[in-house]
Design an enzyme around this catalytic site. Structure first.
Site, PDB file in Angstrom:
ATOM      1  N   SER A   1       4.699  -6.959   9.364  1.00  9.03           N
ATOM      2  CA  SER A   1       5.482  -7.545   8.280  1.00  9.03           C
ATOM      3  C   SER A   1       5.345  -9.052   8.396  1.00  9.03           C
ATOM      4  O   SER A   1       4.639  -9.543   9.275  1.00  9.03           O
ATOM      5  CB  SER A   1       6.947  -7.098   8.354  1.00  9.03           C
ATOM      6  OG  SER A   1       7.490  -7.404   9.622  1.00  9.03           O
ATOM      7  N   ARG A   2       6.013  -9.775   7.514  1.00 10.25           N
ATOM      8  CA  ARG A   2       5.834 -11.227   7.509  1.00 10.25           C
ATOM      9  C   ARG A   2       6.229 -11.854   8.848  1.00 10.25           C
ATOM     10  O   ARG A   2       5.672 -12.870   9.245  1.00 10.25           O
ATOM     11  CB  ARG A   2       6.658 -11.845   6.372  1.00 10.25           C
ATOM     12  CG  ARG A   2       6.009 -11.683   5.009  1.00 10.25           C
ATOM     13  CD  ARG A   2       6.898 -12.172   3.901  1.00 10.25           C
ATOM     14  NE  ARG A   2       8.091 -11.344   3.747  1.00 10.25           N
ATOM     15  CZ  ARG A   2       8.991 -11.504   2.786  1.00 10.25           C
ATOM     16  NH1 ARG A   2       8.855 -12.484   1.916  1.00 10.25           N
ATOM     17  NH2 ARG A   2      10.036 -10.707   2.708  1.00 10.25           N
ATOM     18  N   SER A   3       7.171 -11.234   9.536  1.00  2.96           N
ATOM     19  CA  SER A   3       7.555 -11.711  10.869  1.00  2.96           C
ATOM     20  C   SER A   3       8.071 -10.526  11.670  1.00  2.96           C
ATOM     21  O   SER A   3       8.508  -9.521  11.099  1.00  2.96           O
ATOM     22  CB  SER A   3       8.637 -12.796  10.766  1.00  2.96           C
ATOM     23  OG  SER A   3       9.768 -12.306  10.067  1.00  2.96           O
TER      24      SER A   3
ATOM     25  N   ARG B   1       2.423  -0.188  -3.767  1.00  2.00           N
ATOM     26  CA  ARG B   1       1.743  -0.648  -4.967  1.00  2.00           C
ATOM     27  C   ARG B   1       0.244  -0.602  -4.713  1.00  2.00           C
ATOM     28  O   ARG B   1      -0.231  -0.972  -3.624  1.00  2.00           O
ATOM     29  CB  ARG B   1       2.164  -2.076  -5.346  1.00  2.00           C
ATOM     30  CG  ARG B   1       3.591  -2.181  -5.859  1.00  2.00           C
ATOM     31  CD  ARG B   1       3.783  -1.479  -7.192  1.00  2.00           C
ATOM     32  NE  ARG B   1       5.125  -1.652  -7.744  1.00  2.00           N
ATOM     33  CZ  ARG B   1       6.112  -0.780  -7.611  1.00  2.00           C
ATOM     34  NH1 ARG B   1       5.910   0.335  -6.907  1.00  2.00           N
ATOM     35  NH2 ARG B   1       7.291  -1.002  -8.158  1.00  2.00           N
TER      36      ARG B   1
ATOM     37  N   GLU C   1      -1.931   2.423 -13.970  1.00  2.00           N
ATOM     38  CA  GLU C   1      -1.210   3.664 -14.281  1.00  2.00           C
ATOM     39  C   GLU C   1      -0.942   3.771 -15.788  1.00  2.00           C
ATOM     40  O   GLU C   1      -0.647   2.777 -16.442  1.00  2.00           O
ATOM     41  CB  GLU C   1       0.117   3.694 -13.512  1.00  2.00           C
ATOM     42  CG  GLU C   1      -0.082   3.724 -12.006  1.00  2.00           C
ATOM     43  CD  GLU C   1       1.222   3.727 -11.225  1.00  2.00           C
ATOM     44  OE1 GLU C   1       2.299   3.779 -11.860  1.00  2.00           O
ATOM     45  OE2 GLU C   1       1.175   3.685  -9.999  1.00  2.00           O
TER      46      GLU C   1
ATOM     47  N   ASP D   1       0.133   7.575  -4.215  1.00  2.00           N
ATOM     48  CA  ASP D   1       1.133   7.816  -5.248  1.00  2.00           C
ATOM     49  C   ASP D   1       1.127   6.709  -6.292  1.00  2.00           C
ATOM     50  O   ASP D   1       1.853   6.786  -7.275  1.00  2.00           O
ATOM     51  CB  ASP D   1       2.523   7.910  -4.602  1.00  2.00           C
ATOM     52  CG  ASP D   1       3.608   8.316  -5.578  1.00  2.00           C
ATOM     53  OD1 ASP D   1       3.438   9.362  -6.255  1.00  2.00           O
ATOM     54  OD2 ASP D   1       4.628   7.603  -5.686  1.00  2.00           O
TER      55      ASP D   1
ATOM     56  N   LEU E   1       7.976  -3.353   7.042  1.00  2.00           N
ATOM     57  CA  LEU E   1       9.053  -2.640   7.726  1.00  2.00           C
ATOM     58  C   LEU E   1      10.406  -3.018   7.115  1.00  2.00           C
ATOM     59  O   LEU E   1      11.338  -3.408   7.809  1.00  2.00           O
ATOM     60  CB  LEU E   1       9.030  -2.921   9.226  1.00  2.00           C
ATOM     61  CG  LEU E   1       9.684  -1.852  10.103  1.00  2.00           C
ATOM     62  CD1 LEU E   1       8.894  -0.553  10.036  1.00  2.00           C
ATOM     63  CD2 LEU E   1       9.792  -2.320  11.554  1.00  2.00           C
TER      64      LEU E   1
ATOM     65  N   HIS F   1       3.015   8.696  -9.040  1.00  2.00           N
ATOM     66  CA  HIS F   1       4.060   7.690  -8.828  1.00  2.00           C
ATOM     67  C   HIS F   1       5.451   8.330  -8.881  1.00  2.00           C
ATOM     68  O   HIS F   1       6.320   7.924  -9.657  1.00  2.00           O
ATOM     69  CB  HIS F   1       3.955   6.571  -9.864  1.00  2.00           C
ATOM     70  CG  HIS F   1       4.580   5.284  -9.383  1.00  2.00           C
ATOM     71  ND1 HIS F   1       4.149   4.052  -9.811  1.00  2.00           N
ATOM     72  CD2 HIS F   1       5.607   5.035  -8.515  1.00  2.00           C
ATOM     73  CE1 HIS F   1       4.877   3.096  -9.233  1.00  2.00           C
ATOM     74  NE2 HIS F   1       5.777   3.686  -8.446  1.00  2.00           N
TER      75      HIS F   1
ATOM     76  N   ILE G   1       2.413   4.455  -0.842  1.00  2.00           N
ATOM     77  CA  ILE G   1       3.549   4.783  -1.710  1.00  2.00           C
ATOM     78  C   ILE G   1       4.214   3.495  -2.208  1.00  2.00           C
ATOM     79  O   ILE G   1       5.343   3.519  -2.686  1.00  2.00           O
ATOM     80  CB  ILE G   1       4.575   5.682  -0.976  1.00  2.00           C
ATOM     81  CG1 ILE G   1       4.832   5.205   0.464  1.00  2.00           C
ATOM     82  CG2 ILE G   1       4.095   7.126  -0.961  1.00  2.00           C
ATOM     83  CD1 ILE G   1       5.626   3.974   0.620  1.00  2.00           C
TER      84      ILE G   1
END
Length: 311
Positions: free
Chosen positions: A171-173, A229, A258, A253, A149, A276, A227
């Site tokens: 997310s991480r936190s 990695r 790639e 994407d 986020l 991409h 979208i």
């Protein structure tokens, strides 16, 4: 004295005059051959490097560029830049975090809409002279899970809210500035989502956060969009689930190697693929190059850069 920038990116040529107008001299090396030649023959001239995450800059290349003081990465990801080698040399690294977030979020939602509503297959059927009608899910009251986020994830969340979807995230936190529902793990996020959008940076810390267990938790009615990695998703596990009906569909994407795309993905009719391009728009390209110019100007004026990256 004019500073020289080695430009490895291939997608923003129209906006490179922004750098020239800011007083920088450019060496364009958008292909592997041109890149290798520039590093080998003109390494002593180069003061800065402009690259993007998948193109990166290796420790060997950094060692061959004795005058480089700053590496600017277009886009948020910087996974192939050797940050340890840069740090050892005292080289500043910047990225374009947040600059192309609106374009990426637009593309993420476009992929989700096309995937869930089966737009590519419907279009193809009409072009074949068919009148194929298939009932597809709607979006209101669905649970959308956003992995990451940051600026892109937040832009996706705002768009999803407009479709009357419940927004969950990991997310991480937890973020204190949002009312969205936080899930403690990627597996919990997948379990609580109908649609899962990957919007977290790549790299070792996020590799295969969406693994077989998470894919199975998303389930046979679930859809995934990436979208960010490709490394964040276990591609083999995802393909197997798509082939055997344990996952309803995927829109991608980004890919592991790639521009190579697995034939297995190309053969599936429950997959939407784009090359991409999520971050590409005239507005995003212009603003991204302007951010690079601003970082370069700040760096050479002895001021703090705007978007520093740390190892």
């Amino acid at each position: 004295m004019t500073k020289t920038v080695l430009v490895l990116v291939e997608s923003v040529n129209e906006y490179l005059p922004i750098l020239e107008d800011s007083g920088f001299r450019l060496i364009l090396a958008p292909t592997p051959a041109m890149r290798a030649e520039a590093v080998a023959t003109r390494g002593g001239e180069i003061d800065a490097v402009l690259t993007r995450g998948p193109l990166g800059l290796t420790a060997e290349e950094i060692g061959a560029l004795p005058g480089v003081g700053i590496i600017c990465v277009i886009g948020a990801g910087y996974e192939q830049v050797d940050l340890l080698a840069a740090e050892a040399r005292g080289i500043t690294v910047t990225n374009g975090a947040g600059v192309n977030a609106p374009s990426v979020a637009d593309h993420a939602m476009a992929l989700l809409l096309a995937l869930v509503r089966d737009i590519p297959q419907a279009d193809a059927s009409v072009r074949r002279g068919e009148w194929r009608k298939v009932t597809r899910p709607s979006f209101a009251n669905k649970r959308i899970g956003i992995l990451g986020l940051g600026s892109v994830g937040m832009a996706i969340a705002r768009r999803a809210s407009g479709f009357d979807m419940q927004v969950n995230y990991h997310s991480r936190s937890p973020r204190q500035d949002v009312d969205f529902h936080y899930c403690a793990t990627p597996l919990a996020l997948a379990t609580e989502s109908d649609f899962l959008i990957v919007a977290t940076p790549g790299g070792g810390a996020t590799r295969h956060l969406i693994d077989k267990a998470a894919i199975d938790a998303l389930g046979p009615q679930g859809f995934v969009v990436n979208i960010a990695r490709a490394s964040v998703i276990d591609t083999e596990a995802m393909i197997d689930a798509l082939q055997h009906g344990r996952l309803a569909g995927a829109a991608l994407d980004v890919f592991d190697d790639e521009p190579q795309v697995p034939d297995a993905l190309k053969s599936l009719n429950n997959v939407v693929l784009t090359p991409h391009v999520a971050g590409l728009s005239p507005e995003a390209s212009r603003d991204t190059v302007q951010m690079v110019a601003n970082n370069l100007l700040a760096f050479y004026a002895g001021k703090p850069v705007l978007t520093p990256v740390h190892s």
